[in-house]
Design a protein around this motif. Structure first.
Motif, PDB file in Angstrom:
ATOM      1  N   ALA A 102      31.379  85.345 -40.720  1.00 29.92           N
ATOM      2  CA  ALA A 102      30.925  86.616 -40.152  1.00 29.92           C
ATOM      3  C   ALA A 102      30.872  86.852 -38.820  1.00 29.92           C
ATOM      4  O   ALA A 102      30.494  87.616 -38.232  1.00 29.92           O
ATOM      5  N   ALA A 103      31.123  85.618 -38.327  1.00 26.55           N
ATOM      6  CA  ALA A 103      30.903  85.602 -36.778  1.00 26.55           C
ATOM      7  C   ALA A 103      31.842  86.711 -36.024  1.00 26.55           C
ATOM      8  O   ALA A 103      31.455  87.343 -34.961  1.00 26.55           O
ATOM      9  N   ALA A 104      33.189  86.930 -36.594  1.00 24.57           N
ATOM     10  CA  ALA A 104      33.965  88.190 -35.959  1.00 24.57           C
ATOM     11  C   ALA A 104      33.485  89.293 -36.226  1.00 24.57           C
ATOM     12  O   ALA A 104      33.412  90.256 -35.311  1.00 24.57           O
ATOM     13  N   ALA A 105      32.939  89.651 -37.618  1.00 27.31           N
ATOM     14  CA  ALA A 105      32.122  90.902 -37.929  1.00 27.31           C
ATOM     15  C   ALA A 105      31.067  91.096 -36.973  1.00 27.31           C
ATOM     16  O   ALA A 105      30.874  92.376 -36.455  1.00 27.31           O
ATOM     17  N   SER A 130      42.754  79.731 -32.319  1.00 27.83           N
ATOM     18  CA  SER A 130      41.715  79.279 -32.891  1.00 27.83           C
ATOM     19  C   SER A 130      40.577  80.135 -33.251  1.00 27.83           C
ATOM     20  O   SER A 130      40.719  81.591 -33.084  1.00 27.83           O
ATOM     21  N   PHE A 131      39.663  79.911 -34.246  1.00 31.80           N
ATOM     22  CA  PHE A 131      38.913  80.904 -34.448  1.00 31.80           C
ATOM     23  C   PHE A 131      37.850  81.547 -33.310  1.00 31.80           C
ATOM     24  O   PHE A 131      37.552  82.654 -33.232  1.00 31.80           O
ATOM     25  N   ALA A 132      37.510  80.528 -32.369  1.00 32.06           N
ATOM     26  CA  ALA A 132      36.746  81.112 -31.388  1.00 32.06           C
ATOM     27  C   ALA A 132      37.407  81.844 -30.722  1.00 32.06           C
ATOM     28  O   ALA A 132      36.837  83.098 -30.181  1.00 32.06           O
ATOM     29  N   LEU A 133      38.902  81.809 -30.233  1.00 27.52           N
ATOM     30  CA  LEU A 133      39.520  82.931 -29.591  1.00 27.52           C
ATOM     31  C   LEU A 133      39.744  84.168 -30.377  1.00 27.52           C
ATOM     32  O   LEU A 133      39.646  85.294 -29.806  1.00 27.52           O
ATOM     33  N   TYR A 134      39.778  84.167 -31.515  1.00 24.63           N
ATOM     34  CA  TYR A 134      39.964  85.282 -32.608  1.00 24.63           C
ATOM     35  C   TYR A 134      38.649  86.118 -32.405  1.00 24.63           C
ATOM     36  O   TYR A 134      38.603  87.320 -32.351  1.00 24.63           O
ATOM     37  N   VAL A 135      37.610  85.461 -32.555  1.00 17.18           N
ATOM     38  CA  VAL A 135      36.165  86.139 -32.586  1.00 17.18           C
ATOM     39  C   VAL A 135      36.133  86.637 -31.111  1.00 17.18           C
ATOM     40  O   VAL A 135      35.679  87.814 -30.866  1.00 17.18           O
ATOM     41  N   ALA A 194      43.984  94.263 -27.529  1.00 15.27           N
ATOM     42  CA  ALA A 194      43.060  93.264 -28.242  1.00 15.27           C
ATOM     43  C   ALA A 194      43.514  93.031 -29.474  1.00 15.27           C
ATOM     44  O   ALA A 194      43.436  91.631 -29.907  1.00 15.27           O
ATOM     45  N   LEU A 195      43.803  93.845 -30.317  1.00 12.85           N
ATOM     46  CA  LEU A 195      44.106  93.342 -31.592  1.00 12.85           C
ATOM     47  C   LEU A 195      45.355  92.789 -31.999  1.00 12.85           C
ATOM     48  O   LEU A 195      45.356  91.674 -32.611  1.00 12.85           O
ATOM     49  N   ALA A 196      46.353  92.988 -31.096  1.00 14.44           N
ATOM     50  CA  ALA A 196      47.676  91.948 -31.263  1.00 14.44           C
ATOM     51  C   ALA A 196      47.338  90.797 -30.765  1.00 14.44           C
ATOM     52  O   ALA A 196      47.811  89.621 -31.287  1.00 14.44           O
ATOM     53  N   GLY A 197      46.314  90.568 -29.769  1.00 12.03           N
ATOM     54  CA  GLY A 197      45.888  89.298 -29.360  1.00 12.03           C
ATOM     55  C   GLY A 197      45.221  88.497 -30.316  1.00 12.03           C
ATOM     56  O   GLY A 197      45.445  87.350 -30.575  1.00 12.03           O
ATOM     57  N   ALA A 198      44.315  89.123 -30.967  1.00 10.82           N
ATOM     58  CA  ALA A 198      43.408  88.586 -32.525  1.00 10.82           C
ATOM     59  C   ALA A 198      44.383  88.004 -33.134  1.00 10.82           C
ATOM     60  O   ALA A 198      44.352  86.876 -33.828  1.00 10.82           O
ATOM     61  N   CYS A 222      38.185  89.745 -30.797  1.00 11.71           N
ATOM     62  CA  CYS A 222      37.517  90.654 -31.928  1.00 11.71           C
ATOM     63  C   CYS A 222      36.386  91.615 -31.011  1.00 11.71           C
ATOM     64  O   CYS A 222      36.229  92.660 -31.023  1.00 11.71           O
ATOM     65  N   PHE A 223      35.790  90.771 -30.187  1.00 10.60           N
ATOM     66  CA  PHE A 223      34.670  91.213 -29.281  1.00 10.60           C
ATOM     67  C   PHE A 223      35.243  92.269 -28.404  1.00 10.60           C
ATOM     68  O   PHE A 223      34.735  93.491 -28.046  1.00 10.60           O
TER      69      PHE A 223
END
Length: 405
Positions: free
Chosen positions: A48-51, A97-102, A88-92, A105-106
């Motif tokens: 749930a970190a990204a949410a 990595s999950f950290a970069l994805y999160v 930002a969405l394209a970058g996600a 998303c921020f």
């Protein structure tokens, strides 16, 4: 209806599509969180970190960006933020990595505040005869956009992967730029205050209006209940009900129906009055929470409960946000909306984090109990607002005798 009102109706319809997309962005991580977690080896509540991050980013964007509506035109601001959100969405989608994805998303959440910018501008510019309907249509579009994403994105991600789904979202957001350039309001303040002065004055705007503070409190509580339940719906449906991600995404149709019902009932708010409208909306949310809490394992009951929670929350916002913004000077609408929506999404981020822990401890029932406490507290606050004359009959912004909250 006058020619001006018909033209305004067309503009609002296009703005609703743009606004719905902005709000939809902050719910993108929810239907795909199990797929993202599986790829990056993240399990349990950590998925749930990204949410949480995208909602926290949205709340920060409301504070730092929405108040700029008191300085710049909505067209300039919305167009710029659409481009930033798409990037930002394209970058996600390309995150390694999950950290970069999160983190991305921020960023997407922070720049996706276009709906709030359009609401502030629309309430300031709408012809008086259609102001209530304008509010209902824009806010109804928020929940429609939210649940179109929840319903469709899970199926799309199942078919082409979560990365492909995010790329598709980025392309769609970017495609709205020409519409924003044509239909977003061009009006800008004649003598805009400096950005630093705008930010510094936000606490003063909140302090001067008891109505703004109490209406914000009501909505914060109902929204926190709403987001706590919906943020864990996919986890509950997949983990406890045994549905696939795409099947779980179809639960979003219940929320989508709530958004459509909000738009359909747009004219009712003005007819029944603020007191009855708010009581009915909070009551609907309360009934929905009770149903979800007592029978989370029954799919039909879950669908009905989530529909009522969605309808109640969004319709309640039609009343509380309009009352809140009407309690301040029109030149301060952007800052008042910053208070209202900033508090809402900070609370949403906290509610999501708490719900992620509760679902691991006590299942979906525990999340339902949290939501029940929140809505009951909101109902109590609505009673306070009524007794202070904030729901009609006395000047907005002050309680009888000039007392403040």
């Amino acid at each position: 209806m006058s020619v001006d009102e018909r033209d305004w109706g067309r503009r609002v319809s296009v703005m609703a599509v743009i606004a719905a997309t902005g709000v939809a962005v902050i719910y993108i991580p929810q239907p795909i969180q199990t797929l993202v977690g599986a790829e990056f080896g993240v399990e349990g509540s950590a998925t749930a970190a990204a949410a949480i991050a995208i909602q926290a980013g949205y709340a920060l964007g409301v504070v730092l960006l929405v108040s700029l509506g008191d300085r710049y035109s909505a067209r300039r601001q919305v167009t710029t933020q659409l481009v930033a959100t798409a990037i930002a969405l394209a970058g996600a989608a390309l995150a390694s990595s999950f950290a970069l994805y999160v983190a991305l998303c921020f960023v997407a959440g922070a720049t996706a505040t276009i709906g709030q910018i359009l609401v502030s501008a629309a309430l300031r510019l709408a012809p008086p005869a259609v102001r209530a309907r304008t509010t209902a249509v824009l806010l109804g579009s928020f929940i429609v956009g939210l649940f179109v994403v929840r319903t469709a994105l899970g199926a799309v991600a199942d078919a082409i992967g979560w990365r492909g789904a995010l790329v598709a979202c980025a392309v769609f957001v970017l495609a709205l730029v020409p519409l924003s350039l044509r239909f977003s309001p061009r009006d800008a303040p004649a003598e805009p205050p400096a950005y630093g002065r705008i930010l510094a004055s936000i606490p003063r705007v909140a302090a001067r209006s008891a109505t703004l503070r109490i209406m914000t409190g009501i909505h914060v509580l109902v929204f926190a209940a709403f987001i706590a339940l919906w943020s864990m719906t996919t986890v509950h449906a997949v983990g406890e009900l045994g549905l696939s991600v795409s099947q779980a995404a179809l639960l979003g149709l219940a929320g989508l129906a709530g958004g459509v019902a909000t738009i359909a009932a747009a004219s009712v708010h003005a007819i029944v009055g603020q007191r009855l409208s708010l009581a009915t909306c909070v009551g609907a949310a309360l009934v929905g929470v009770v149903l979800v809490t007592i029978a989370p394992g029954s799919l039909p009951v879950l669908v009905v409960g989530l529909f009522l929670v969605s309808l109640g929350m969004n319709s309640e916002q039609v009343s509380t946000q309009a009352i809140a913004l009407a309690s301040v000077d029109p030149s301060e609408n952007g800052r008042a909306n910053t208070v209202f929506m900033g508090a809402t999404f900070f609370a949403g981020a906290i509610a999501t984090a708490v719900a992620a822990q509760l679902v691991a401890i006590g299942g979906y029932v525990a999340v339902g109990i949290l939501a029940l406490v929140l809505v009951l507290t909101a109902a109590s606050l609505a009673v306070v607002a009524d007794r202070r004359g904030m729901l009609g009959g006395r000047p907005a912004g002050r309680a009888p005798g000039g007392a403040s909250a």
